[in-house]
Write a protein that holds these residues in place. Structure first.
Motif, PDB file in Angstrom:
ATOM      1  N   LEU A   1       0.820  -1.204   0.000  1.00 32.21           N
ATOM      2  CA  LEU A   1       0.000   0.000   0.000  1.00 32.21           C
ATOM      3  C   LEU A   1       0.860   1.264   0.000  1.00 32.21           C
ATOM      4  O   LEU A   1       0.527   2.253  -0.662  1.00 32.21           O
ATOM      5  CB  LEU A   1      -0.941  -0.023   1.208  1.00 32.21           C
ATOM      6  N   ALA A   2       2.001   1.227   0.692  1.00 29.99           N
ATOM      7  CA  ALA A   2       2.890   2.396   0.747  1.00 29.99           C
ATOM      8  C   ALA A   2       3.424   2.793  -0.628  1.00 29.99           C
ATOM      9  O   ALA A   2       3.846   3.928  -0.813  1.00 29.99           O
ATOM     10  CB  ALA A   2       4.059   2.121   1.692  1.00 29.99           C
ATOM     11  N   GLU A   3       3.375   1.882  -1.590  1.00 25.40           N
ATOM     12  CA  GLU A   3       3.856   2.184  -2.932  1.00 25.40           C
ATOM     13  C   GLU A   3       2.847   2.982  -3.751  1.00 25.40           C
ATOM     14  O   GLU A   3       3.215   3.578  -4.765  1.00 25.40           O
ATOM     15  CB  GLU A   3       4.198   0.889  -3.681  1.00 25.40           C
ATOM     16  N   VAL A   4       1.583   2.990  -3.338  1.00 28.08           N
ATOM     17  CA  VAL A   4       0.547   3.628  -4.148  1.00 28.08           C
ATOM     18  C   VAL A   4      -0.253   4.699  -3.401  1.00 28.08           C
ATOM     19  O   VAL A   4      -1.219   5.238  -3.936  1.00 28.08           O
ATOM     20  CB  VAL A   4      -0.417   2.584  -4.748  1.00 28.08           C
ATOM     21  N   CYS A   5       0.155   5.008  -2.171  1.00 29.39           N
ATOM     22  CA  CYS A   5      -0.518   6.079  -1.437  1.00 29.39           C
ATOM     23  C   CYS A   5       0.421   6.650  -0.379  1.00 29.39           C
ATOM     24  O   CYS A   5       1.412   6.031  -0.024  1.00 29.39           O
ATOM     25  CB  CYS A   5      -1.816   5.591  -0.800  1.00 29.39           C
ATOM     26  N   ALA A   6       0.082   7.821   0.076  1.00 26.71           N
ATOM     27  CA  ALA A   6       0.804   8.452   1.180  1.00 26.71           C
ATOM     28  C   ALA A   6      -0.118   8.439   2.397  1.00 26.71           C
ATOM     29  O   ALA A   6      -1.335   8.547   2.258  1.00 26.71           O
ATOM     30  CB  ALA A   6       1.175   9.879   0.825  1.00 26.71           C
ATOM     31  N   VAL A   7       0.468   8.303   3.567  1.00 27.13           N
ATOM     32  CA  VAL A   7      -0.312   8.339   4.803  1.00 27.13           C
ATOM     33  C   VAL A   7       0.126   9.574   5.578  1.00 27.13           C
ATOM     34  O   VAL A   7       1.299   9.726   5.914  1.00 27.13           O
ATOM     35  CB  VAL A   7      -0.101   7.065   5.651  1.00 27.13           C
ATOM     36  N   ILE A   8      -0.824  10.468   5.833  1.00 21.21           N
ATOM     37  CA  ILE A   8      -0.539  11.731   6.507  1.00 21.21           C
ATOM     38  C   ILE A   8      -1.229  11.714   7.865  1.00 21.21           C
ATOM     39  O   ILE A   8      -2.437  11.486   7.963  1.00 21.21           O
ATOM     40  CB  ILE A   8      -1.026  12.933   5.675  1.00 21.21           C
ATOM     41  N   ARG A   9      -0.464  11.938   8.905  1.00 20.51           N
ATOM     42  CA  ARG A   9      -1.015  11.968  10.265  1.00 20.51           C
ATOM     43  C   ARG A   9      -1.685  13.315  10.527  1.00 20.51           C
ATOM     44  O   ARG A   9      -1.320  14.336   9.972  1.00 20.51           O
ATOM     45  CB  ARG A   9       0.086  11.737  11.304  1.00 20.51           C
ATOM     46  N   GLY A  10      -2.658  13.290  11.444  1.00 15.50           N
ATOM     47  CA  GLY A  10      -3.435  14.479  11.757  1.00 15.50           C
ATOM     48  C   GLY A  10      -2.738  15.433  12.714  1.00 15.50           C
ATOM     49  O   GLY A  10      -1.612  15.217  13.137  1.00 15.50           O
ATOM     50  N   ILE A  11      -3.446  16.492  13.051  1.00 11.58           N
ATOM     51  CA  ILE A  11      -2.898  17.567  13.875  1.00 11.58           C
ATOM     52  C   ILE A  11      -3.209  17.339  15.358  1.00 11.58           C
ATOM     53  O   ILE A  11      -4.154  16.642  15.699  1.00 11.58           O
ATOM     54  CB  ILE A  11      -3.432  18.949  13.434  1.00 11.58           C
ATOM     55  N   THR A  12      -2.392  17.936  16.205  1.00 10.23           N
ATOM     56  CA  THR A  12      -2.638  17.901  17.647  1.00 10.23           C
ATOM     57  C   THR A  12      -2.856  19.326  18.135  1.00 10.23           C
ATOM     58  O   THR A  12      -2.306  20.281  17.577  1.00 10.23           O
ATOM     59  CB  THR A  12      -1.462  17.266  18.413  1.00 10.23           C
ATOM     60  N   PHE A  13      -3.654  19.440  19.174  1.00 10.96           N
ATOM     61  CA  PHE A  13      -3.990  20.748  19.743  1.00 10.96           C
ATOM     62  C   PHE A  13      -4.641  20.519  21.100  1.00 10.96           C
ATOM     63  O   PHE A  13      -5.187  19.434  21.357  1.00 10.96           O
ATOM     64  CB  PHE A  13      -4.958  21.509  18.816  1.00 10.96           C
ATOM     65  N   PRO A  14      -4.603  21.519  21.972  1.00 12.18           N
ATOM     66  CA  PRO A  14      -5.279  21.366  23.267  1.00 12.18           C
ATOM     67  C   PRO A  14      -6.800  21.499  23.106  1.00 12.18           C
ATOM     68  O   PRO A  14      -7.284  22.248  22.247  1.00 12.18           O
ATOM     69  CB  PRO A  14      -4.713  22.514  24.112  1.00 12.18           C
ATOM     70  N   ALA A  15      -7.538  20.780  23.913  1.00 12.12           N
ATOM     71  CA  ALA A  15      -9.001  20.819  23.843  1.00 12.12           C
ATOM     72  C   ALA A  15      -9.548  22.231  24.055  1.00 12.12           C
ATOM     73  O   ALA A  15     -10.599  22.585  23.520  1.00 12.12           O
ATOM     74  CB  ALA A  15      -9.594  19.863  24.868  1.00 12.12           C
ATOM     75  N   SER A  16      -8.816  23.040  24.768  1.00 10.60           N
ATOM     76  CA  SER A  16      -9.293  24.392  25.090  1.00 10.60           C
ATOM     77  C   SER A  16      -9.405  25.311  23.868  1.00 10.60           C
ATOM     78  O   SER A  16     -10.045  26.356  23.951  1.00 10.60           O
ATOM     79  CB  SER A  16      -8.368  25.038  26.123  1.00 10.60           C
ATOM     80  N   VAL A  17      -8.815  24.941  22.728  1.00  7.85           N
ATOM     81  CA  VAL A  17      -8.855  25.829  21.554  1.00  7.85           C
ATOM     82  C   VAL A  17     -10.002  25.506  20.596  1.00  7.85           C
ATOM     83  O   VAL A  17     -10.204  26.220  19.610  1.00  7.85           O
ATOM     84  CB  VAL A  17      -7.515  25.833  20.774  1.00  7.85           C
ATOM     85  N   LYS A  18     -10.772  24.469  20.873  1.00  2.46           N
ATOM     86  CA  LYS A  18     -11.895  24.116  19.995  1.00  2.46           C
ATOM     87  C   LYS A  18     -12.923  25.242  19.978  1.00  2.46           C
ATOM     88  O   LYS A  18     -13.230  25.824  21.024  1.00  2.46           O
ATOM     89  CB  LYS A  18     -12.582  22.842  20.483  1.00  2.46           C
ATOM     90  N   GLN A  19     -13.450  25.493  18.792  1.00  2.00           N
ATOM     91  CA  GLN A  19     -14.462  26.536  18.624  1.00  2.00           C
ATOM     92  C   GLN A  19     -15.661  25.954  17.887  1.00  2.00           C
ATOM     93  O   GLN A  19     -15.498  25.111  17.008  1.00  2.00           O
ATOM     94  CB  GLN A  19     -13.866  27.716  17.853  1.00  2.00           C
ATOM     95  N   PRO A  20     -16.871  26.418  18.209  1.00  2.00           N
ATOM     96  CA  PRO A  20     -18.072  25.812  17.618  1.00  2.00           C
ATOM     97  C   PRO A  20     -18.412  26.294  16.207  1.00  2.00           C
ATOM     98  O   PRO A  20     -19.247  25.694  15.548  1.00  2.00           O
ATOM     99  CB  PRO A  20     -19.178  26.205  18.596  1.00  2.00           C
ATOM    100  N   LYS A  21     -17.794  27.397  15.750  1.00  2.00           N
ATOM    101  CA  LYS A  21     -18.170  27.900  14.420  1.00  2.00           C
ATOM    102  C   LYS A  21     -16.956  28.381  13.639  1.00  2.00           C
ATOM    103  O   LYS A  21     -15.889  28.646  14.201  1.00  2.00           O
ATOM    104  CB  LYS A  21     -19.209  29.008  14.528  1.00  2.00           C
ATOM    105  N   LYS A  22     -17.150  28.501  12.353  1.00  5.63           N
ATOM    106  CA  LYS A  22     -16.099  28.922  11.433  1.00  5.63           C
ATOM    107  C   LYS A  22     -15.805  30.406  11.613  1.00  5.63           C
ATOM    108  O   LYS A  22     -16.701  31.225  11.627  1.00  5.63           O
ATOM    109  CB  LYS A  22     -16.536  28.631   9.982  1.00  5.63           C
ATOM    110  N   LEU A  23     -14.516  30.715  11.751  1.00  4.50           N
ATOM    111  CA  LEU A  23     -14.028  32.093  11.813  1.00  4.50           C
ATOM    112  C   LEU A  23     -12.927  32.239  10.759  1.00  4.50           C
ATOM    113  O   LEU A  23     -12.438  31.237  10.219  1.00  4.50           O
ATOM    114  CB  LEU A  23     -13.477  32.405  13.208  1.00  4.50           C
ATOM    115  N   ASP A  24     -12.500  33.452  10.499  1.00  3.82           N
ATOM    116  CA  ASP A  24     -11.462  33.670   9.486  1.00  3.82           C
ATOM    117  C   ASP A  24     -10.154  32.966   9.809  1.00  3.82           C
ATOM    118  O   ASP A  24      -9.474  32.490   8.913  1.00  3.82           O
ATOM    119  CB  ASP A  24     -11.194  35.171   9.310  1.00  3.82           C
ATOM    120  N   ALA A  25      -9.791  32.882  11.076  1.00  3.57           N
ATOM    121  CA  ALA A  25      -8.476  32.367  11.457  1.00  3.57           C
ATOM    122  C   ALA A  25      -8.490  30.896  11.881  1.00  3.57           C
ATOM    123  O   ALA A  25      -7.530  30.412  12.448  1.00  3.57           O
ATOM    124  CB  ALA A  25      -7.894  33.213  12.585  1.00  3.57           C
ATOM    125  N   ASN A  26      -9.579  30.174  11.604  1.00  2.81           N
ATOM    126  CA  ASN A  26      -9.598  28.774  12.018  1.00  2.81           C
ATOM    127  C   ASN A  26      -9.930  27.844  10.856  1.00  2.81           C
ATOM    128  O   ASN A  26     -10.270  28.292   9.762  1.00  2.81           O
ATOM    129  CB  ASN A  26     -10.516  28.555  13.225  1.00  2.81           C
TER     130      ASN A  26
END
Length: 176
Positions: free
Chosen positions: A13-38
């Motif tokens: 599978l590694a020959e035909v695709c790339a595997v990209i790991r996700g991002i980490t962040f503290p739970a305190s930065v989660k926001q409920p709606k879309k803003l310009d900077a998120n």
């Protein structure tokens, strides 16, 4: 696997695709709606047969360290850390309504031009692939973790691209 048609190949599978790991962040930065900077951030609960966009949150864009950590149409998103029954669950990103990243318990399995993305998605849902992922996962008390290396080592029988397209189209029609 000598049972393969002569114009098919067996690849890792590694020959035909790339595997990209996700991002980490503290739970305190989660926001409920879309803003310009998120950006939207998907988590394991959003991974259903398709991506469930009804319950998402947003995080500051600063937590996205590489552009490859943004979801692209055609990415197959996989739960890399979950209960044993749910680890390996996949969804394909069809329409991405806004700039979107994915959390650390997910990975994007991004097809190269050598494999049809829909075929990759269907392959990763097969009992063979799911069993390989689960059997190769590491276990803690309640969580199974799939390593990128283990995912990349799974063998896939690969037909020529026109055949991949035909198979993927047929599976899409049958499984809709």
């Amino acid at each position: 696997m000598s049972d393969l048609p002569s114009n098919w190949t067996l690849v890792r599978l590694a020959e035909v695709c790339a595997v990209i790991r996700g991002i980490t962040f503290p739970a305190s930065v989660k926001q409920p709606k879309k803003l310009d900077a998120n950006v939207c951030c998907l988590r394991t609960t959003n991974i259903q047969h398709e991506i469930d966009w009804s319950d998402v949150y947003f995080v500051p864009r600063d937590y996205v360290k590489r552009s490859e950590q943004l979801v692209r149409s055609g990415d197959v998103l996989m739960s890399m850390a979950n209960s044993y029954e749910l680890v390996g669950k996949v969804a394909i990103a069809k329409d991405v309504p806004f700039e979107t990243a994915f959390g650390a318990f997910l990975s994007a399995v991004r097809p190269t031009p050598a494999i049809n993305g829909q075929l990759l998605f269907h392959f990763l849902r097969t009992p063979y692939a799911q069993r390989s992922l689960r059997e190769g996962s590491s276990q803690t008390t309640n969580i199974a973790n799939i390593s990128v290396g283990r995912l990349g080592d799974i063998s896939v029988s690969l037909p020529p691209l026109p055949e991949q397209q035909r198979i993927a189209s047929k599976l899409n029609a049958l499984l809709t």
